[in-house]
Write a protein that holds these residues in place. Structure first.
Motif, PDB file in Angstrom:
ATOM      1  N   GLY A 270       0.823  -1.204   0.000  1.00 55.03           N
ATOM      2  CA  GLY A 270       0.000   0.000   0.000  1.00 55.03           C
ATOM      3  C   GLY A 270       0.853   1.247   0.000  1.00 55.03           C
ATOM      4  O   GLY A 270       2.077   1.185   0.124  1.00 55.03           O
ATOM      5  N   GLY A 271       0.179   2.386  -0.139  1.00 57.73           N
ATOM      6  CA  GLY A 271       0.913   3.649  -0.086  1.00 57.73           C
ATOM      7  C   GLY A 271       0.250   4.747  -0.874  1.00 57.73           C
ATOM      8  O   GLY A 271      -0.847   4.586  -1.425  1.00 57.73           O
ATOM      9  N   LYS A 272       0.932   5.884  -0.930  1.00 60.86           N
ATOM     10  CA  LYS A 272       0.391   7.060  -1.630  1.00 60.86           C
ATOM     11  C   LYS A 272       1.534   7.950  -2.080  1.00 60.86           C
ATOM     12  O   LYS A 272       2.505   8.153  -1.361  1.00 60.86           O
ATOM     13  CB  LYS A 272      -0.535   7.850  -0.684  1.00 60.86           C
ATOM     14  N   THR A 273       1.404   8.484  -3.295  1.00 67.19           N
ATOM     15  CA  THR A 273       2.392   9.402  -3.848  1.00 67.19           C
ATOM     16  C   THR A 273       2.021  10.845  -3.534  1.00 67.19           C
ATOM     17  O   THR A 273       0.879  11.150  -3.180  1.00 67.19           O
ATOM     18  CB  THR A 273       2.467   9.255  -5.378  1.00 67.19           C
ATOM     19  N   GLY A 274       3.013  11.751  -3.694  1.00 66.58           N
ATOM     20  CA  GLY A 274       2.739  13.168  -3.516  1.00 66.58           C
ATOM     21  C   GLY A 274       3.780  14.020  -4.214  1.00 66.58           C
ATOM     22  O   GLY A 274       4.949  13.620  -4.310  1.00 66.58           O
ATOM     23  N   TYR A 275       3.349  15.172  -4.711  1.00 68.23           N
ATOM     24  CA  TYR A 275       4.301  16.126  -5.297  1.00 68.23           C
ATOM     25  C   TYR A 275       3.664  17.501  -5.429  1.00 68.23           C
ATOM     26  O   TYR A 275       2.530  17.642  -5.889  1.00 68.23           O
ATOM     27  CB  TYR A 275       4.778  15.690  -6.685  1.00 68.23           C
ATOM     28  N   THR A 276       4.410  18.518  -5.005  1.00 77.81           N
ATOM     29  CA  THR A 276       4.145  19.908  -5.363  1.00 77.81           C
ATOM     30  C   THR A 276       5.520  20.548  -5.525  1.00 77.81           C
ATOM     31  O   THR A 276       6.535  20.006  -5.056  1.00 77.81           O
ATOM     32  CB  THR A 276       3.363  20.689  -4.283  1.00 77.81           C
ATOM     33  N   SER A 277       5.576  21.703  -6.146  1.00 78.00           N
ATOM     34  CA  SER A 277       6.864  22.370  -6.345  1.00 78.00           C
ATOM     35  C   SER A 277       7.470  22.811  -5.019  1.00 78.00           C
ATOM     36  O   SER A 277       8.694  22.951  -4.898  1.00 78.00           O
ATOM     37  CB  SER A 277       6.691  23.578  -7.272  1.00 78.00           C
ATOM     38  N   ASP A 278       6.620  23.001  -3.993  1.00 80.12           N
ATOM     39  CA  ASP A 278       7.129  23.387  -2.668  1.00 80.12           C
ATOM     40  C   ASP A 278       7.527  22.173  -1.837  1.00 80.12           C
ATOM     41  O   ASP A 278       8.508  22.217  -1.096  1.00 80.12           O
ATOM     42  CB  ASP A 278       6.064  24.186  -1.919  1.00 80.12           C
ATOM     43  N   ALA A 279       6.768  21.114  -1.948  1.00 79.32           N
ATOM     44  CA  ALA A 279       7.051  19.906  -1.161  1.00 79.32           C
ATOM     45  C   ALA A 279       8.093  19.017  -1.825  1.00 79.32           C
ATOM     46  O   ALA A 279       8.739  18.212  -1.161  1.00 79.32           O
ATOM     47  CB  ALA A 279       5.762  19.117  -0.952  1.00 79.32           C
ATOM     48  N   LEU A 280       8.250  19.128  -3.140  1.00 80.41           N
ATOM     49  CA  LEU A 280       8.994  18.175  -3.965  1.00 80.41           C
ATOM     50  C   LEU A 280       8.316  16.813  -3.855  1.00 80.41           C
ATOM     51  O   LEU A 280       7.165  16.726  -3.454  1.00 80.41           O
ATOM     52  CB  LEU A 280      10.472  18.141  -3.561  1.00 80.41           C
TER      53      LEU A 280
END
Length: 454
Positions: A270-280
């Motif tokens: 299981g899991g989850k991805t994430g990305y924003t230009s501030d969070a990387l």
């Protein structure tokens, strides 16, 4: 003589040339280094600096050395005990981006039913900006919570995450803000001390932050919800067309969960991805191998290293630690026996460290007479716990201490009462004395007045 002169001239010329060559070589070296340094881009520099950041668990004596990562924060936590196997800046505030949605899912599963309706209001779609992750839900669409969570966790649909929070809050008799309050409260209940969640989707907000430790605690709690894993292990999903919604089709985004992908990891569950230009890049991944369950969180990862870093960390956790039952190892005179129900009394023992190297803290259970919780740690890092029956000698000594403590407490109370009584008596005496003196003064004044009249 002429030959000697010519030989001398030739030798001197060669010496001058050799010296000049050496000087040129030495002079050229710094220029080459400077040129190489100048060629490093800001992104490459940030990536290198992140990789060179210290790993706190690597500083522990005898602890297995964990891999460097291109993320600025990372953790590997064992699910059953909460033991931290790997720690790199685990309490630093970082932006979580879309891995926020695993907490959204946890609060939704704890406060709603998968069959509940989720309605997309104006607020749940109007905030979207071009480029925000979405599946194109429209105002007025109605789907089930199960379908909305699939959209939230698989497609990372930001409008679905908002609608989940708003609808679950409304169904509970509250609103979206109440759901946010539950997210923050739940994180604290799980032991999270360095987070504040300002929305349900993870879109950038300066007041929306977390840390690797807090996210791992949330991931650990999700193992109590098998329905979460049913959702996140889905590869392809379709929300069917109805009278209240058109069809929506989307796929799994976590590459470690996709068989055939170059980043597929056979132990990931299981899991989850994430990305924003501030969070990387951010990533939370749950994995299981040979009865050991781990949660890995990596935050602010530079470059395209999010999956390789996670794989290296999970491999490190599975390879360098093993479950060791406390029964048969614990020899404290305060412990009669370990209560091992379903194999929950164990520690995660690192290679090179023995059970006797661990520190044990005993806390008597006030609700279960004669029992206690034993917490094991190494250099301040908790590695496991167990319930135990206390020895007769401990119970006897502890009971005697309690009796002594109660006697002292009663003495203190008695002394306190006596002191209070004495203070009250003294105060009363002082008041009477003041009253008597004032009365005497008044009598003297009357006598003086009578004498003057005469």
């Amino acid at each position: 003589m002429k030959r000697s002169r010519w030989s001398l001239i030739i030798l001197m010329t060669l010496a001058v040339a050799f010296t000049s060559t050496i000087n040129i070589a030495y002079a050229a070296e710094p220029e080459t280094e400077n040129a190489a340094a100048e060629e490093e881009t800001p992104e490459q520099k940030a990536e290198r600096e992140a990789y060179e950041m210290p790993v706190q668990t690597n500083e522990l004596k005898k602890w297995p050395k964990g891999p460097a990562t291109y993320g600025e924060a990372g953790i590997v936590m064992e699910v059953g005990t909460g033991a931290i196997l790997y720690a790199k800046n685990i309490d630093e505030h970082e932006f979580p981006a879309s891995i926020t949605k695993v907490l959204t899912a946890l609060v939704a599963l704890e406060n709603g039913q998968l069959t509940d309706e989720v309605t997309f209001t104006h607020d749940s779609v109007a905030f979207l900006q071009p480029g925000d992750s979405s599946i194109g839900m429209k105002e007025g669409d109605v789907i089930s919570l199960d379908e909305a969570l699939h959209a939230t966790l698989l497609a990372s649909a930001n409008e679905a995450a908002y609608a989940v929070g708003e609808s679950v809050g409304r169904n509970a008799g509250h609103d979206y803000n109440w759901f946010l309050e539950q997210m923050n409260a739940r994180c604290k209940e799980l032991g999270g001390e360095n987070s504040h969640f300002a929305n349900t989707n993870g879109l950038h907000d300066e007041n929306h932050y977390t840390c690797a430790r807090d996210m791992a605690l949330i991931g650990r709690e999700l193992f109590k919800h098998p329905e979460f894993f049913d959702i996140v292990q889905t590869l392809n999903y379709a929300i069917p067309a109805t009278d209240t919604c058109e069809e929506h089709i989307f796929q799994q985004k976590h590459k470690m969960l996709i068989p055939g992908n170059s980043n597929y990891y056979e132990y990931a569950v299981g899991g989850k991805t994430g990305y924003t230009s501030d969070a990387l890049s951010t990533l939370i991944t749950m994995a299981e191998k040979d009865g050991v369950r781990l949660v890995c969180v990596v935050l602010r990862t530079h470059g395209s290293n999010i999956y390789s870093d996670t794989k290296n960390l999970l491999d490190y956790g599975f390879s360098n630690f093993k479950k060791t039952a406390a029964s048969g190892e614990e020899d404290s005179k305060d412990v009669d026996s370990i209560i091992d129900s379903d194999g929950d009394g164990y520690v995660m023992l690192p290679e090179g460290i023995k059970f006797k190297d661990l520190d044990m803290k005993l806390k008597a259970d006030e609700n279960a007479r004669g029992e206690a919780v034993l917490t094991y740690s190494y250099k301040g890092y908790t590695v496991g716990s167990a319930r135990a029956k206390l020895s007769k000698s401990y119970i006897k000594d502890h009971s005697a201490k309690i009796r002594t403590s109660k006697k002292e407490e009663n003495k203190e109370k008695s002394s306190g009462k006596k002191l209070t009584f004495a203070i009250v008596v003294a105060a009363a005496g002082i008041l009477l004395l003041v009253f008597y003196i004032r009365r005497m003064i008044k009598k003297q004044r009357r006598r003086r007045r009578k004498r003057r009249r005469r």
